[in-house]
Design a protein around this motif. Structure first.
Motif, PDB file in Angstrom:
ATOM      1  N   TYR A 145     -11.643  20.984 -41.814  1.00 61.96           N
ATOM      2  CA  TYR A 145     -12.074  22.177 -42.547  1.00 61.96           C
ATOM      3  C   TYR A 145     -12.107  21.913 -44.047  1.00 61.96           C
ATOM      4  O   TYR A 145     -11.273  21.160 -44.568  1.00 61.96           O
TER       5      TYR A 145
ATOM      6  N   GLY B 169     -12.270  28.482 -40.187  1.00 59.88           N
ATOM      7  CA  GLY B 169     -12.620  28.054 -41.545  1.00 59.88           C
ATOM      8  C   GLY B 169     -13.994  27.408 -41.546  1.00 59.88           C
ATOM      9  O   GLY B 169     -14.679  27.361 -40.512  1.00 59.88           O
TER      10      GLY B 169
ATOM     11  N   PRO C  18     -16.347  24.309 -41.514  1.00 59.49           N
ATOM     12  CA  PRO C  18     -16.231  22.914 -41.064  1.00 59.49           C
ATOM     13  C   PRO C  18     -16.644  21.926 -42.153  1.00 59.49           C
ATOM     14  O   PRO C  18     -17.501  22.240 -42.981  1.00 59.49           O
TER      15      PRO C  18
ATOM     16  N   ALA D 138      -7.167  24.463 -42.073  1.00 61.55           N
ATOM     17  CA  ALA D 138      -7.888  25.719 -41.809  1.00 61.55           C
ATOM     18  C   ALA D 138      -7.266  26.853 -42.624  1.00 61.55           C
ATOM     19  O   ALA D 138      -6.055  27.073 -42.559  1.00 61.55           O
TER      20      ALA D 138
END
Ligand code: FMN
Length: 181
Positions: free
Chosen positions: A16, A156, A158, A77
């Motif tokens: 993330y 989140g 990527p 994330a």
């Protein structure tokens, strides 16, 4: 996005960017989960959305295992959604006993799928986590001892938009018509 494309695009994201997720996008994901079907419409779920960085990192620590080399990506994330299993309603409870199936666990899984598909449609990445220290997570977010935490979903943006080829059994292996083969 067309549904077939969306299904292809959804994948477990384990990398993330630090970009925070807009509140409206988090809410859209939760709305998709809220509208999921459940046995006897019991809706046996509660979603704890963890956005506080310190708390989220503590939860991320509780998902990782050095020995098994599991879930080391989770701290990246910015959002963790903790899915707490709530009591079933009367009909679903009776059905679960009579049919020896814990319908609430199926319900949680379907809600998780709704959430992840909505996230993918918004350009977000998710990973469903079944491996975590439940006791630690329970303590961190104040879930009473009698309640189970079935899943945590990381959310989140990527680090890549590349879609990996899906590793799946073939249709022939998993489908038969009119009798079990
Ligand atoms: C119930 C459940 C638990 C899972 N637990 C984890 C987990 O703890 N860590 C992880 O990295 N992936 C976890 N996954 C993701 C699966 O590994 C992943 O869905 C599967 O390999 C298929 O890959 P894809 O999601 O990219 O299509 C879990 C998925 C499900 C449905």
């Amino acid at each position: 996005m067309d549904f077939d494309k969306l299904v292809q695009r959804r994948q477990s994201v384990r990398g993330y960017t630090p970009q925070l997720v807009e509140k409206e996008k988090i809410e859209a994901c939760l709305e998709a989960a809220r509208l999921a079907p459940s046995a006897c419409n019991a809706q046996p779920w509660h979603f704890v959305v963890v956005t506080d960085a310190a708390l989220k990192n503590a939860i991320a620590d509780a998902t990782a295992s050095r020995t098994l080399n599991m879930n080391h990506f989770t701290k990246q994330a910015p959002v963790h959604i903790v899915m707490v299993r709530e009591s079933k309603n009367f009909n679903s409870s009776v059905g679960s006993v009579l049919k020896e199936k814990n319908y609430a666990m199926y319900d949680i899984g379907i809600a998780a799928a709704h959430l992840c598909l909505q996230a993918a449609d918004l350009g977000l990445g998710t990973c469903i986590l079944g491996w975590f220290n439940e006791k630690k997570v329970r303590e961190l977010i104040g879930v009473p001892r009698g309640k189970r935490i079935d899943l945590i979903i990381t959310l989140g943006y990527p680090t890549t938009n590349e879609v990996r080829p899906k590793v799946r059994k073939t249709t022939e292996e998993i489908v038969s018509y009119n009798s079990y083969k």
